[in-house]
Scaffold this active site. Structure first.
Site, short mmCIF file in Angstrom:
data_model
loop_
_atom_site.label_atom_id
_atom_site.label_comp_id
_atom_site.label_asym_id
_atom_site.label_seq_id
_atom_site.Cartn_x
_atom_site.Cartn_y
_atom_site.Cartn_z
N CYS A 210 -44.25 71.43 9.07
CA CYS A 210 -43.35 72.25 8.25
C CYS A 210 -43.36 71.64 6.86
O CYS A 210 -42.44 70.93 6.46
CB CYS A 210 -41.93 72.26 8.84
SG CYS A 210 -41.83 72.95 10.51
N ALA A 211 -44.40 71.96 6.11
CA ALA A 211 -44.76 71.15 4.95
C ALA A 211 -44.07 71.51 3.65
O ALA A 211 -44.03 70.71 2.72
CB ALA A 211 -46.28 71.21 4.74
N GLY A 212 -43.51 72.73 3.52
CA GLY A 212 -42.91 73.12 2.26
C GLY A 212 -41.65 72.32 1.94
O GLY A 212 -40.94 71.93 2.87
N GLY B 295 -43.54 70.45 -0.09
CA GLY B 295 -44.75 69.69 -0.30
C GLY B 295 -44.61 68.23 -0.67
O GLY B 295 -45.61 67.53 -0.82
N GLY B 296 -43.39 67.72 -0.80
CA GLY B 296 -43.21 66.33 -1.19
C GLY B 296 -43.79 65.36 -0.19
O GLY B 296 -44.54 64.43 -0.55
N LYS B 297 -43.47 65.54 1.09
CA LYS B 297 -44.00 64.64 2.11
C LYS B 297 -45.50 64.85 2.29
O LYS B 297 -46.26 63.90 2.52
CB LYS B 297 -43.25 64.83 3.42
CG LYS B 297 -41.78 64.44 3.36
CD LYS B 297 -41.11 64.60 4.72
CE LYS B 297 -39.62 64.24 4.65
NZ LYS B 297 -38.85 65.24 3.89
N CYS C 164 -33.24 66.17 7.87
CA CYS C 164 -32.33 65.69 6.82
C CYS C 164 -30.91 66.05 7.27
O CYS C 164 -30.22 66.82 6.61
CB CYS C 164 -32.67 66.30 5.48
SG CYS C 164 -31.74 65.51 4.14
#
Length: 471
Positions: free
Chosen positions: A287-289, A291-293, A405
């Site tokens: 669940c990449a959006g 994109g920070g991680k 989070c």
């Protein structure tokens, strides 16, 4: 701009109820307009205000003042509304929205800043009069003068539940949180009243800015020197920026660094340092959006000659990922991570699952007043489905890092326990060694096997981390 500076008010036109916009303080106008966007459009203050400041060319101390007013007012909304309702002798729902925005802004200045009472009241009255005329401005004047008769502590003592009879309710009111969120924090902290008070107090403060140095491009030491910041305590890539606009940092403009909470950096790093036998370099961010991680994992993948697949269900968020990983070994897939069509066999998987966001309320000031306890139930179903799919996609002996989070037990330990009970051969690993770095020693990580970070203990967002594998 000095918080005590009074804006020039110009000449008044006695035949008109309005001032010209140029007669109003631009910082306060920007804060008001941000609050209005949040109220009318469900906008996010941290997205609206920076663009507004750039477009209106508000900079320096004026920009800092506008930011403090907008974010602080949004964060304290529940407490402010209770005070305004008491002073107005009517529910805030009966007050016109544009007037209420300014009353909140004025009450925040009176109760939580060093702005003088006269300046806070008069500038607020001018804001109301400029749009709404003499009648509403007289109402605003009366209400704010009533608010100014007591300081915050006195209003809390008058309006909050009795701490002897309802300590959780009292602390929730005092630190401007919905009661249900305070109850969640209490449960996650094992029922400790002292820990709850510390957590709510930390959550009610303006958060520091954390920068992330992209490995292979710039070190945290170099980033600290060039940005004027200080190297982080835990993440080897973190820099604390004490003041200023991150957008002014050269390394960020050049793509060598970004803005990312230190807790998120620890989560991204954890998936890359876990022990995996025969790592083939096939990694996945489910669940990449936005994109920070993915950017941090992708930079580490480049160093390790690995490749990262990044899944994002939203086309818009997928484009955001694309912008920050364009020069990294990252392949983006626009798909539902529960049925992406990707082949199993991944060595390392990060599942930073969609969640309530209760762990990052300090960075999203209005979110605490939008979320409800009922929102969590639907999210838990999604989280379990995603974690089950992650365990299907990971190879035997590989690692899945599950993170949220949020400290909500329903989204953290309960999700992990339920999925482990339903997936044959799945088991939980001790996640603490994955984040034992820098000054983050075992004494700050609890009994395990999961890790729960907290603002009042670690100075990070309240991130949760669990590590799983399967035979």
């Amino acid at each position: 701009m000095s918080a005590d500076r009074r804006p020039s008010r110009g000449k008044r036109d006695n035949n008109s109820a309005k001032f010209r916009q140029k007669d109003l303080d631009p910082a306060r106008v920007a804060a008001r307009d941000t609050l209005r966007a949040v109220r009318e459009r469900d906008a996010y203050a941290n997205l609206v205000l920076p663009k507004m400041l750039r477009d209106r060319k508000i900079e320096g101390r004026d920009a800092a003042f506008a930011t403090e007013l907008a974010y602080g007012t949004a964060r304290a909304q529940g407490l402010l509304d209770a005070v305004i309702a008491a002073a107005a002798k009517r529910p805030v729902e009966e007050i016109d929205g544009p007037v209420l925005d300014v009353l909140r802004l004025g009450a925040y200045q009176l109760l939580r800043t060093r702005v003088g009472s006269h300046a806070a009241v008069s500038t607020s009255v001018d804001l109301v009069r400029s749009e709404n005329g003499m009648g509403p401005s007289g109402f605003a004047n009366a209400v704010l003068r009533k608010v100014s008769q007591k300081d915050e502590d006195m209003w809390v003592e008058e309006l909050a539940p009795s701490p002897a009879e309802d300590l959780v309710g009292y602390l929730a009111f005092q630190y401007a949180h919905p009661r249900w969120i305070a109850e969640v924090f209490r449960d996650a902290l094992g029922g400790s009243a002292g820990q709850l008070q510390a957590a709510l107090a930390a959550d009610d403060e303006r958060p520091p800015v954390h920068l992330v140095a992209r490995p292979g491009y710039i070190t945290a030491e170099e980033l600290a020197l060039t940005s004027g910041g200080e190297e982080g305590n835990f993440s080897p890539y973190c820099v604390y920026l004490p003041s200023g606009d991150p957008g002014d940092v050269d390394a960020i403009r050049e793509g060598y660094a970004g803005v990312q909470d230190e807790g998120s950096q620890l989560i991204a790093r954890a998936v890359t340092v876990a022990e995996v036998a025969d790592d083939s370099g096939r990694w996945l961010d489910m669940c990449a959006g936005p994109g920070g991680k993915a950017a941090l994992i992708g930079a580490l993948a480049e160093i390790d000659a690995a490749r990262l697949d990044a899944i994002e269900v939203s086309k818009h968020r997928a484009e955001l990922i694309r912008k920050v990983v364009s020069d990294l070994p990252v392949t983006i897939h626009v798909a539902d991570a529960r049925s992406s069509g990707l082949e199993p066999g991944y060595d390392r998987i990060l599942l930073d699952a969609p969640c309530s966001g209760l762990g990052s309320l300090r960075r999203r000031p209005e979110s605490r007043w939008r979320r409800t306890a009922g929102d969590v139930d639907e999210l838990v179903v999604l989280q379990k489905e995603l974690l089950t799919e992650a365990l299907r996609l990971v190879k035997p002996g590989g690692v899945v890092v599950y993170s949220t989070c949020s400290p909500h037990p329903a989204e953290t330990t309960s999700v992990v326990a339920d999925v482990l009970a339903s997936v044959q051969g799945a088991r939980q690993l001790d996640a603490r060694p994955l984040v034992t770095v820098g000054k983050l020693g075992p004494e700050l990580l609890g009994d395990g096997p999961h890790v729960q970070l907290w603002p009042h203990i670690h100075g990070t967002d309240a991130m949760f981390l669990a590590a799983l594998t399967r035979d």
